[in-house]
Design a protein around this motif. Sequence first.
Motif, mmCIF file in Angstrom:
data_model
loop_
_atom_site.group_PDB
_atom_site.id
_atom_site.type_symbol
_atom_site.label_atom_id
_atom_site.label_comp_id
_atom_site.label_asym_id
_atom_site.label_seq_id
_atom_site.Cartn_x
_atom_site.Cartn_y
_atom_site.Cartn_z
ATOM 1 N N UNK A 175 0.817 -1.216 0.000
ATOM 2 C CA UNK A 175 0.000 0.000 0.000
ATOM 3 C C UNK A 175 0.846 1.260 0.000
ATOM 4 N N UNK A 176 2.159 1.132 0.065
ATOM 5 C CA UNK A 176 3.021 2.289 -0.056
ATOM 6 C C UNK A 176 3.081 3.200 1.148
ATOM 7 N N UNK A 177 2.963 2.662 2.346
ATOM 8 C CA UNK A 177 3.052 3.478 3.548
ATOM 9 C C UNK A 177 2.703 2.688 4.788
ATOM 10 N N UNK A 178 2.806 3.366 5.943
ATOM 11 C CA UNK A 178 2.465 2.738 7.214
ATOM 12 C C UNK A 178 0.948 2.733 7.402
ATOM 13 N N UNK A 179 0.400 1.582 7.735
ATOM 14 C CA UNK A 179 -1.047 1.438 7.855
ATOM 15 C C UNK A 179 -1.504 1.887 9.236
ATOM 16 N N UNK A 180 -2.448 2.835 9.260
ATOM 17 C CA UNK A 180 -3.015 3.279 10.522
ATOM 18 C C UNK A 180 -4.290 2.534 10.868
ATOM 19 N N UNK A 181 -5.132 2.274 9.852
ATOM 20 C CA UNK A 181 -6.374 1.538 10.060
ATOM 21 C C UNK A 181 -6.788 0.891 8.749
ATOM 22 N N UNK A 182 -7.646 -0.112 8.843
ATOM 23 C CA UNK A 182 -8.114 -0.826 7.655
ATOM 24 C C UNK A 182 -9.631 -0.931 7.690
ATOM 25 N N UNK A 183 -10.202 -1.071 6.506
ATOM 26 C CA UNK A 183 -11.640 -1.312 6.370
ATOM 27 C C UNK A 183 -11.827 -2.504 5.440
ATOM 28 N N UNK A 184 -12.774 -3.349 5.787
ATOM 29 C CA UNK A 184 -12.988 -4.607 5.065
ATOM 30 C C UNK A 184 -14.425 -4.650 4.558
ATOM 31 N N UNK A 185 -14.596 -5.147 3.358
ATOM 32 C CA UNK A 185 -15.937 -5.406 2.859
ATOM 33 C C UNK A 185 -15.951 -6.745 2.138
ATOM 34 N N UNK A 186 -17.083 -7.414 2.223
ATOM 35 C CA UNK A 186 -17.234 -8.737 1.613
ATOM 36 C C UNK A 186 -18.504 -8.759 0.777
ATOM 37 N N UNK A 187 -18.410 -9.304 -0.419
ATOM 38 C CA UNK A 187 -19.558 -9.437 -1.312
ATOM 39 C C UNK A 187 -19.867 -10.916 -1.482
ATOM 40 N N UNK A 188 -21.070 -11.311 -1.091
ATOM 41 C CA UNK A 188 -21.498 -12.707 -1.155
ATOM 42 C C UNK A 188 -22.515 -12.873 -2.272
ATOM 43 N N UNK A 189 -22.295 -13.858 -3.125
ATOM 44 C CA UNK A 189 -23.206 -14.132 -4.231
ATOM 45 C C UNK A 189 -23.576 -15.604 -4.210
ATOM 46 N N UNK A 190 -24.842 -15.899 -3.966
ATOM 47 C CA UNK A 190 -25.298 -17.288 -3.980
ATOM 48 C C UNK A 190 -25.200 -17.849 -5.392
ATOM 49 N N UNK A 191 -24.760 -19.098 -5.486
ATOM 50 C CA UNK A 191 -24.676 -19.758 -6.777
ATOM 51 C C UNK A 191 -26.092 -20.082 -7.249
#
Length: 220
Positions: A175-191
């Motif tokens: 990411x090119x720097x020191x990480x202070x915080x992160x955010x996560x997202x998840x996309x779920x798709x039923x088959x």
Amino acid sequence: MSASTPATGTPAGHEPAAAPARLTRRWSRALVSGATLTVAAVASVHLAATFLYNAPANPVSQRYAEAVHWWMDPLFSQNWRLFAPNPISENLRIEARASLDPDGRTTGWIDLSAQDEATVRGDPAPGHLAENSLRNAWLQYAQTHDGNGNPTGPNSEIMRQYLLNVVFDRLRGQVGGAIGSVQIRATTTLIPGPGRTAAQSAPQTRTLDWWAAGRGGSTA
């Protein structure tokens, strides 16, 4: 031949001592035996815990449930059960972005699932970490937190920290720097399948709050 002159061999009083060699060999055998027994004991415990973790509910697994989950979660967690497999019926895509210190600059969303797919594609024997660690970390988090991110079980904090650690390790260095915080997202798709409507198979996205890197605390 003079009586004072030895015929052959080492002069008296200078013979090599044999006892230390025998002692060393004894200690070596003891160390090898002890190490073998230790490895065998740990392997036996792990196999027993894995069986009880995956087996259908029974008096033994219920009695030792706390100890079994302590041993298996989160590093050895599995999402299937013996005699009643639960095949994956959904596609899961996990992305993350980071806020960088010291200016708070935010990166774009990075597709971590795509990186895992690129790693295992064409590999006849892909590693468990590349295949499952990110997905399992998310599933364990989702199972121990409600839709608002509130904990629902005794292992909730462990699972949240585990997910954060996995994502932080993936982002660090790219990411090119020191990480202070992160955010996560998840996309779920039923088959798509019998009995599933187009609306049910539409992608569902869940975005978590910002988490401070290294502490696991929410910044939102």
